[in-house]
Design a protein around this motif. Sequence first.
Motif, PDB file in Angstrom:
ATOM      1  N   ALA A 112      39.496  15.563  17.074  1.00 48.13           N
ATOM      2  CA  ALA A 112      39.418  14.122  17.351  1.00 48.13           C
ATOM      3  C   ALA A 112      39.531  13.843  18.851  1.00 48.13           C
ATOM      4  CB  ALA A 112      40.508  13.387  16.588  1.00 48.13           C
ATOM      5  N   ARG A 113      40.394  14.571  19.528  1.00 45.36           N
ATOM      6  CA  ARG A 113      40.535  14.380  20.986  1.00 45.36           C
ATOM      7  C   ARG A 113      39.231  14.734  21.702  1.00 45.36           C
ATOM      8  NH1 ARG A 113      45.248  17.637  20.182  1.00 45.36           N
ATOM      9  NH2 ARG A 113      47.034  16.324  19.621  1.00 45.36           N
ATOM     10  N   GLN A 114      38.591  15.820  21.258  1.00 47.67           N
ATOM     11  CA  GLN A 114      37.322  16.214  21.874  1.00 47.67           C
ATOM     12  C   GLN A 114      36.249  15.157  21.627  1.00 47.67           C
ATOM     13  OE1 GLN A 114      36.117  20.483  21.301  1.00 47.67           O
ATOM     14  NE2 GLN A 114      38.046  20.602  20.145  1.00 47.67           N
ATOM     15  N   LEU A 115      36.212  14.624  20.428  1.00 49.54           N
ATOM     16  CA  LEU A 115      35.238  13.581  20.102  1.00 49.54           C
ATOM     17  C   LEU A 115      35.449  12.347  20.980  1.00 49.54           C
ATOM     18  CD1 LEU A 115      35.400  13.951  16.229  1.00 49.54           C
ATOM     19  CD2 LEU A 115      33.292  14.192  17.561  1.00 49.54           C
ATOM     20  N   ARG A 116      36.695  11.950  21.144  1.00 47.07           N
ATOM     21  CA  ARG A 116      36.973  10.775  21.976  1.00 47.07           C
ATOM     22  C   ARG A 116      36.571  11.017  23.421  1.00 47.07           C
ATOM     23  NH1 ARG A 116      39.959   6.363  20.292  1.00 47.07           N
ATOM     24  NH2 ARG A 116      39.081   5.585  22.251  1.00 47.07           N
ATOM     25  N   ALA A 117      36.822  12.229  23.904  1.00 45.10           N
ATOM     26  CA  ALA A 117      36.451  12.555  25.291  1.00 45.10           C
ATOM     27  C   ALA A 117      34.937  12.485  25.492  1.00 45.10           C
ATOM     28  CB  ALA A 117      36.971  13.947  25.653  1.00 45.10           C
ATOM     29  N   LEU A 118      34.189  12.753  24.413  1.00 42.17           N
ATOM     30  CA  LEU A 118      32.733  12.705  24.471  1.00 42.17           C
ATOM     31  C   LEU A 118      32.186  11.314  24.156  1.00 42.17           C
ATOM     32  CD1 LEU A 118      32.056  16.073  22.597  1.00 42.17           C
ATOM     33  CD2 LEU A 118      31.516  15.603  25.004  1.00 42.17           C
ATOM     34  N   GLY A 119      33.068  10.376  23.871  1.00 41.40           N
ATOM     35  CA  GLY A 119      32.640   9.015  23.556  1.00 41.40           C
ATOM     36  C   GLY A 119      32.059   8.867  22.167  1.00 41.40           C
ATOM     37  N   LYS A 120      32.439   9.780  21.254  1.00 39.37           N
ATOM     38  CA  LYS A 120      31.906   9.742  19.897  1.00 39.37           C
ATOM     39  C   LYS A 120      32.780   8.878  18.980  1.00 39.37           C
ATOM     40  CE  LYS A 120      28.600  12.538  21.019  1.00 39.37           C
ATOM     41  NZ  LYS A 120      28.197  13.704  20.257  1.00 39.37           N
ATOM     42  N   CYS A 121      32.242   8.585  17.807  1.00 35.11           N
ATOM     43  CA  CYS A 121      32.935   7.763  16.804  1.00 35.11           C
ATOM     44  C   CYS A 121      33.893   8.626  15.984  1.00 35.11           C
ATOM     45  CB  CYS A 121      31.895   7.099  15.912  1.00 35.11           C
ATOM     46  SG  CYS A 121      32.569   6.016  14.656  1.00 35.11           S
ATOM     47  N   VAL A 122      35.152   8.241  15.952  1.00 36.81           N
ATOM     48  CA  VAL A 122      36.181   8.956  15.188  1.00 36.81           C
ATOM     49  C   VAL A 122      36.676   8.033  14.079  1.00 36.81           C
ATOM     50  CG1 VAL A 122      38.455  10.052  15.244  1.00 36.81           C
ATOM     51  CG2 VAL A 122      36.887  10.304  17.192  1.00 36.81           C
ATOM     52  N   VAL A 123      36.427   8.404  12.836  1.00 36.19           N
ATOM     53  CA  VAL A 123      36.840   7.594  11.688  1.00 36.19           C
ATOM     54  C   VAL A 123      37.969   8.318  10.957  1.00 36.19           C
ATOM     55  CG1 VAL A 123      36.123   6.476   9.545  1.00 36.19           C
ATOM     56  CG2 VAL A 123      34.492   6.720  11.444  1.00 36.19           C
ATOM     57  N   PHE A 124      39.087   7.632  10.782  1.00 34.67           N
ATOM     58  CA  PHE A 124      40.199   8.184  10.005  1.00 34.67           C
ATOM     59  C   PHE A 124      40.174   7.519   8.645  1.00 34.67           C
ATOM     60  CE2 PHE A 124      45.121   8.758   9.848  1.00 34.67           C
ATOM     61  CZ  PHE A 124      44.960   9.869   9.050  1.00 34.67           C
ATOM     62  N   ASP A 125      39.901   8.288   7.603  1.00 33.92           N
ATOM     63  CA  ASP A 125      39.783   7.749   6.244  1.00 33.92           C
ATOM     64  C   ASP A 125      41.069   8.023   5.478  1.00 33.92           C
ATOM     65  OD1 ASP A 125      38.390   6.546   4.037  1.00 33.92           O
ATOM     66  OD2 ASP A 125      38.181   8.553   3.192  1.00 33.92           O
ATOM     67  N   ILE A 126      41.675   6.974   4.941  1.00 36.97           N
ATOM     68  CA  ILE A 126      43.013   7.066   4.349  1.00 36.97           C
ATOM     69  C   ILE A 126      42.992   6.525   2.924  1.00 36.97           C
ATOM     70  CG2 ILE A 126      45.443   6.439   4.647  1.00 36.97           C
ATOM     71  CD1 ILE A 126      44.703   5.655   7.556  1.00 36.97           C
ATOM     72  N   CYS A 127      43.657   7.265   2.014  1.00 35.60           N
ATOM     73  CA  CYS A 127      43.784   6.765   0.640  1.00 35.60           C
ATOM     74  C   CYS A 127      45.227   6.819   0.140  1.00 35.60           C
ATOM     75  CB  CYS A 127      42.867   7.538  -0.309  1.00 35.60           C
ATOM     76  SG  CYS A 127      43.164   9.319  -0.359  1.00 35.60           S
ATOM     77  N   ASP A 128      46.165   7.210   0.997  1.00 34.31           N
ATOM     78  CA  ASP A 128      47.586   7.244   0.639  1.00 34.31           C
ATOM     79  C   ASP A 128      48.417   6.672   1.779  1.00 34.31           C
ATOM     80  OD1 ASP A 128      47.562   8.418  -1.936  1.00 34.31           O
ATOM     81  OD2 ASP A 128      47.208  10.392  -1.039  1.00 34.31           O
ATOM     82  N   ASN A 129      49.518   6.049   1.411  1.00 31.13           N
ATOM     83  CA  ASN A 129      50.431   5.490   2.410  1.00 31.13           C
ATOM     84  C   ASN A 129      51.426   6.574   2.828  1.00 31.13           C
ATOM     85  OD1 ASN A 129      52.067   4.006   4.051  1.00 31.13           O
ATOM     86  ND2 ASN A 129      52.637   2.480   2.511  1.00 31.13           N
ATOM     87  N   ILE A 130      51.069   7.331   3.840  1.00 35.47           N
ATOM     88  CA  ILE A 130      51.915   8.436   4.297  1.00 35.47           C
ATOM     89  C   ILE A 130      53.276   7.951   4.762  1.00 35.47           C
ATOM     90  CG2 ILE A 130      52.094  10.337   5.953  1.00 35.47           C
ATOM     91  CD1 ILE A 130      50.008  10.727   3.730  1.00 35.47           C
ATOM     92  N   HIS A 131      53.339   6.742   5.289  1.00 37.89           N
ATOM     93  CA  HIS A 131      54.627   6.220   5.748  1.00 37.89           C
ATOM     94  C   HIS A 131      55.624   6.058   4.604  1.00 37.89           C
ATOM     95  CE1 HIS A 131      52.195   4.617   9.279  1.00 37.89           C
ATOM     96  NE2 HIS A 131      53.097   5.413   9.824  1.00 37.89           N
ATOM     97  N   GLN A 132      55.103   5.918   3.377  1.00 44.53           N
ATOM     98  CA  GLN A 132      55.986   5.742   2.227  1.00 44.53           C
ATOM     99  C   GLN A 132      56.094   7.008   1.385  1.00 44.53           C
ATOM    100  OE1 GLN A 132      57.885   3.181   1.677  1.00 44.53           O
ATOM    101  NE2 GLN A 132      57.080   2.059   3.437  1.00 44.53           N
ATOM    102  N   ALA A 133      55.542   8.104   1.872  1.00 44.02           N
ATOM    103  CA  ALA A 133      55.623   9.358   1.134  1.00 44.02           C
ATOM    104  C   ALA A 133      57.053   9.870   1.134  1.00 44.02           C
ATOM    105  CB  ALA A 133      54.686  10.393   1.752  1.00 44.02           C
ATOM    106  N   LYS A 134      57.305  10.804   0.233  1.00 43.16           N
ATOM    107  CA  LYS A 134      58.661  11.310   0.104  1.00 43.16           C
ATOM    108  C   LYS A 134      59.078  12.086   1.359  1.00 43.16           C
ATOM    109  CE  LYS A 134      57.009  15.414  -2.372  1.00 43.16           C
ATOM    110  NZ  LYS A 134      57.090  16.199  -3.599  1.00 43.16           N
ATOM    111  N   ALA A 135      60.305  11.890   1.772  1.00 45.72           N
ATOM    112  CA  ALA A 135      60.829  12.644   2.896  1.00 45.72           C
ATOM    113  C   ALA A 135      61.086  14.080   2.473  1.00 45.72           C
ATOM    114  CB  ALA A 135      62.118  11.993   3.400  1.00 45.72           C
ATOM    115  N   GLY A 136      61.009  14.974   3.413  1.00 50.25           N
ATOM    116  CA  GLY A 136      61.251  16.377   3.110  1.00 50.25           C
ATOM    117  C   GLY A 136      61.001  17.212   4.344  1.00 50.25           C
TER     118      GLY A 136
END
Length: 348
Positions: free
Chosen positions: A69-93
């Motif tokens: 993702a860092r390389q893509l941003r440096a090249l000015g490319k489109c970076v899409v983060f696709d999410i289907c779970d709320n990681i902030h509310q996932a179980k601690a461990g």
Amino acid sequence: MHSGNMRVAWHADNYNPAMASIRVRLIEPIGAMQRLGYDADTYSPAVGPAGYDAVVFSKSFSSRSLGIARQLRALGKCVVFDICDNIHQAKAGLGYRQKVARFDEMLSLATHITCSTPILAAQIAAVVPDVAAKMQVIPDALDALPVVDRSSLGVFERHHLSRLERFIARHPGALHCVWFGKSYGKIAGFSHLDRAVRELDRFSRHHPVTLSIISNERWRYWQSARRWAIPTAYMPWSINSFRAALALHDVAIIPVEKNDYTVGKTINRPATAIMAGLGVVADAIDAYEELRLFVSLDDWQGGLQLYAEAAPATRAQLVSSRDYLDRTYGSEAIGRRWSEFLSGAVGK
């Protein structure tokens, strides 16, 4: 740039099709876009960041993913983060803080963020307000589970499917119910089953009922089944045998305890059951409301009685619900959603 010339890739940390998220948010969208004539595929290190106009990171935020993702941003490319779970509310461990830190870094690196439901998008924006303007909701595709000829199943898959068939046959006239899925500690999955089984037990006082569990948590089944009075069976989940196993039943039960993790989930589970020809009795969450005309929500006894009186396959609602799901979440509809979104994103 003309959208037809864009080259798009989906990146995942694990491409195993046994994972539902890979099927509905990577395999299906790629296939749908390819059928629409777009150059879409899984990410190839041989092509590298410079060779793509956009890369969709499908629930992918490992250290390696962040580097790409860092390389893509440096090249000015489109970076899409696709999410289907709320990681902030996932179980601690173990490693939880590091996981959340990587998740948040991918949020900041992304030029665009796609979420499976509006609630999930709102939950993430509430924790990381700076990303709200980058968010877009694109729902899950229908889960196109493979139709596998029985002779092609493995030895153990055939064995377990035959055992389940014998269990169903031993209870003629019963309402055959099924729960399928996996668990996420106490916040989702198996931990919510006991209350549903109490509803089934109550219903069984005037109509026979069975419950099959299709999962990969045999030990939790053994622990729980000792407390259950209704006839139950367990079958290990397998992507090759699941569709055939599901079709043996009348009703999928979907108990959902509402919490900050489950309320953001999609209609994937009831949709999978409907497309397999089953009725659905479930606890309501926001995502399920659009199916209220077709399934039973928050009315366990009434829903079970409805399906006991007339098999789901004979009900007009099944045809209507399948038509609705195909129009809204079928391959053509999802391909259109992704292609329109990515064409706009790459063009900016």
